[in-house]
Structures are given as C-alpha cells and as structure tokens.
Design an enzyme around this catalytic site. Structure first.
Site, short mmCIF file in Angstrom:
data_model
loop_
_atom_site.label_atom_id
_atom_site.label_comp_id
_atom_site.label_asym_id
_atom_site.label_seq_id
_atom_site.Cartn_x
_atom_site.Cartn_y
_atom_site.Cartn_z
N LYS A 1 -8.95 8.78 22.93
CA LYS A 1 -9.08 10.07 22.26
C LYS A 1 -9.05 11.23 23.25
O LYS A 1 -8.59 12.33 22.92
CB LYS A 1 -10.37 10.10 21.43
CG LYS A 1 -10.32 9.15 20.24
CD LYS A 1 -9.12 9.45 19.34
CE LYS A 1 -9.04 8.59 18.13
NZ LYS A 1 -7.89 8.90 17.26
N ASN B 1 -2.03 10.66 12.79
CA ASN B 1 -3.31 10.42 12.12
C ASN B 1 -3.87 9.02 12.33
O ASN B 1 -5.08 8.84 12.40
CB ASN B 1 -3.11 10.67 10.61
CG ASN B 1 -4.25 10.13 9.79
OD1 ASN B 1 -5.28 10.78 9.62
ND2 ASN B 1 -4.09 8.93 9.25
N LYS C 1 0.83 -1.20 0.00
CA LYS C 1 0.00 0.00 0.00
C LYS C 1 0.87 1.25 0.00
O LYS C 1 0.54 2.25 -0.65
CB LYS C 1 -0.94 0.00 1.21
CG LYS C 1 -2.11 -0.96 1.10
CD LYS C 1 -3.06 -0.79 2.27
CE LYS C 1 -4.29 -1.67 2.14
NZ LYS C 1 -5.23 -1.48 3.27
N TYR D 1 -12.26 3.50 23.38
CA TYR D 1 -11.94 4.44 22.30
C TYR D 1 -11.97 5.87 22.82
O TYR D 1 -11.04 6.66 22.57
CB TYR D 1 -12.95 4.27 21.17
CG TYR D 1 -12.81 5.26 20.04
CD1 TYR D 1 -11.74 5.18 19.15
CD2 TYR D 1 -13.76 6.26 19.83
CE1 TYR D 1 -11.61 6.07 18.10
CE2 TYR D 1 -13.64 7.15 18.78
CZ TYR D 1 -12.57 7.05 17.92
OH TYR D 1 -12.45 7.94 16.88
N ASP E 1 4.28 -0.62 12.97
CA ASP E 1 3.13 -1.27 13.60
C ASP E 1 2.89 -0.60 14.94
O ASP E 1 3.68 -0.75 15.87
CB ASP E 1 3.42 -2.76 13.77
CG ASP E 1 2.23 -3.53 14.32
OD1 ASP E 1 1.29 -2.89 14.86
OD2 ASP E 1 2.23 -4.77 14.21
#
Length: 307
Positions: free
Chosen positions: A190, A100, A50, A186, A73
């Site tokens: 954040k 990101n 990719k 999560y 990783d």
C-alpha cells in the site's frame, strides 16, 4: 458534501476501467457509475459468473451503459497483459482507471511470476495495467474537455511497512517476517501505491493521479481475517473513524477522487474519506528518492510485458 448517489454524473462519452469489480467496493463503483451514462465501463475479476451477475444487476436497475467483464487474475502478469490488450483492441480512449482490487494480510506466498503475493497483487499488477494504458490515457488527455484520472486504492496500513519502506532486494521471496508479517507485507504494497501515484503525477501532469483510502470497511478483506486480526481491525475502526463503514457507503471516497471537481483535487495526493487531503504520512511517503527507485524498479520488472 459529496453524495455518491447524486454526484457521479458527467460521464457521457467516457470510458472507464475498474479492477476488482465483481464484489465489495469495486462492484459498488460499477453499479453507481453505470447509472450515469458512461460510454463504456470495463471491470475485471477472476469469476465470470460474478461478472455476469453484476451486469444483470445493473441492467435490472435500468442501466443502459455498455458493460464488459474482463477476466483478469492479478497474481499472473500474463493475465493482466491479456486483459489490457483486449481493452486496447476495442477502445480509442480511456478516461478513468480505478485500481481497486486487492488482498490483505495474506500468508507467505508468491505470485505465479515469483513476487511476494501481496506486493504482486496489490501493486505490481496494477502498475502493469497503468503502464499498458498510459499512452492511450495521455492521448485521451489531449482531447478537448477531457478529464483523465488514475485512482489507486491504498490504506493507512502503509504505516506498517517494514524498515526501509519497500524491501526491493527480497520482493521475489515470501518475506516471512517473524512478527505481524502479513500486515507488514500489506503495508509495503500500500505504500507502493501511494508512491506510485506521486510519481505518476510528476511524470504525467495531464492525468490526475491520486491514492485514496476508503477507510476500514466490512468487506471480505476483514471478514476473512482470523479472530485476532478482526478484533484489532474493528478496534482501530472505532478509534479512527467511530465505526466500521459498510460496503455501500465506503465507495464514496474513491468515487469522489474519480468524478469529484477536478479543481479541488491535488495532483499526487493521498485522500481519506471523503475528499479529505490526508495528513497521515511517514518518512517513506515523503521520500522522493524512494518513489524514484520504485518507478525505476517497476519499469525494469515490467519491461518484458510492455515490449
């Protein structure tokens, strides 16, 4: 109004690092920034094929900016350290670090180093990258005409963080909360990004440090959710932003933080699309003691990787 296709110039001489640059928003940022003559752009991911495809796509678009894919990783701190060391061995400056990459609503699990998998991937690995590059970024900030920035991707999902905000005592467990556990974990990761951006701004004032949400975007983070969570996310997008953003338009938020007018950016702030100083807060995002504790905990956990 910020136009991500026209207002991302002024990158001559700059060295840039973007994590998660092989797909989604990260790949879009690589493609757009590469067309604006930066000195060098590094981007990370786990899939070499990719990475090569992104480089080919930028070259086919007429890009002449040197691009380097660095395998990394984020579930393995040794891999993160190796990636940072490679770049440090090649560069004498770093002007932009865009944290990101990320995962969302993962089942209970641990990273290779034994941390809750979303906290380890979304926050701790990026914190290691930041700490590895801070000395170089501080030196870059001393150069004439420099404009050094750290942009951390976050989410208004921080509102779903568990009681206490960050559960330091069990970050080395899977934190198998009974209800909405994946989203709570999560939210915790954040929230950490928001607090870390604030603390970086306090401790390194010569470097612009902000956190930013791209909004709700139709990337794999959403498409890989189960039917219940996908419908919940889509409903939330309709209520909060009118629709779900496409991967091509959503990078505008983080690109504005990365290359928008420096005098319009508030140090340590959290931004919504596009360039909007967010009014969304919780008692934890305003807790300076929690930010200090997170910084100290992080430094302690990463010490062996920084020596």
């Amino acid at each position: 109004m910020f136009d991500q296709d026209k207002d991302t110039g002024g990158l001559q001489g700059k060295v840039i690092l973007i994590t998660g640059g092989t797909s989604g928003l990260g790949a879009q940022c690589v493609l757009r920034l590469a067309l604006n003559n930066a000195s060098h752009i590094y981007f990370t991911g786990r899939n070499t094929k990719k990475g090569s495809a992104i480089i080919k796509e930028t070259h086919d678009a007429g890009c002449t900016t040197p691009l380097t894919f660095v395998e990394c990783d984020l579930t393995k701190l040794a891999s993160v350290k190796a990636a940072a060391d490679k770049i440090l061995s090649e560069q004498h400056r770093l002007d932009l670090l865009m944290a990101n990459a990320g995962v969302m609503n993962q089942p209970p699990g641990l990273t290779a180093d034994g941390y809750e998998v979303q906290f380890g991937t979304n926050f701790l690995s990026h914190a290691l990258l930041i700490q590895k590059f801070l000395p170089l970024m501080d030196k870059t900030a001393e150069l004439p005409g420099s404009d050094v920035r750290i942009v951390q991707l976050t989410s208004t999902g921080f509102r779903g963080a568990p009681s206490g905000g960050i559960r330091f005592d069990d970050l080395k467990t899977v934190q198998n909360f009974r209800v909405l556990g994946g989203m709570m974990r999560y939210g915790q990761s954040k929230l950490a990004a928001v607090l870390y951006a604030q603390e970086l701004a306090r401790r390194h004032p010569n470097i612009i440090s902000v956190s930013v949400t791209p909004g709700i975007v139709s990337t794999e983070l959403v498409s890989k959710q189960n039917a219940f969570h996908r419908s919940t996310i889509w409903l939330s997008a309709k209520i909060t932003q009118g629709r779900i953003y496409s991967p091509k338009e959503a990078p505008a938020s983080q690109l504005w933080c990365a290359v928008g007018p420096r005098n319009e950016i508030k140090q340590g702030a959290f931004y919504e699309p596009v360039g909007i100083l967010s009014k969304i807060t919780t008692k934890y995002t305003q807790d300076e003691d929690l930010a200090w504790r997170l910084w100290d905990w992080t430094q302690s956990e990463l010490k062996q990787w920084l020596d």
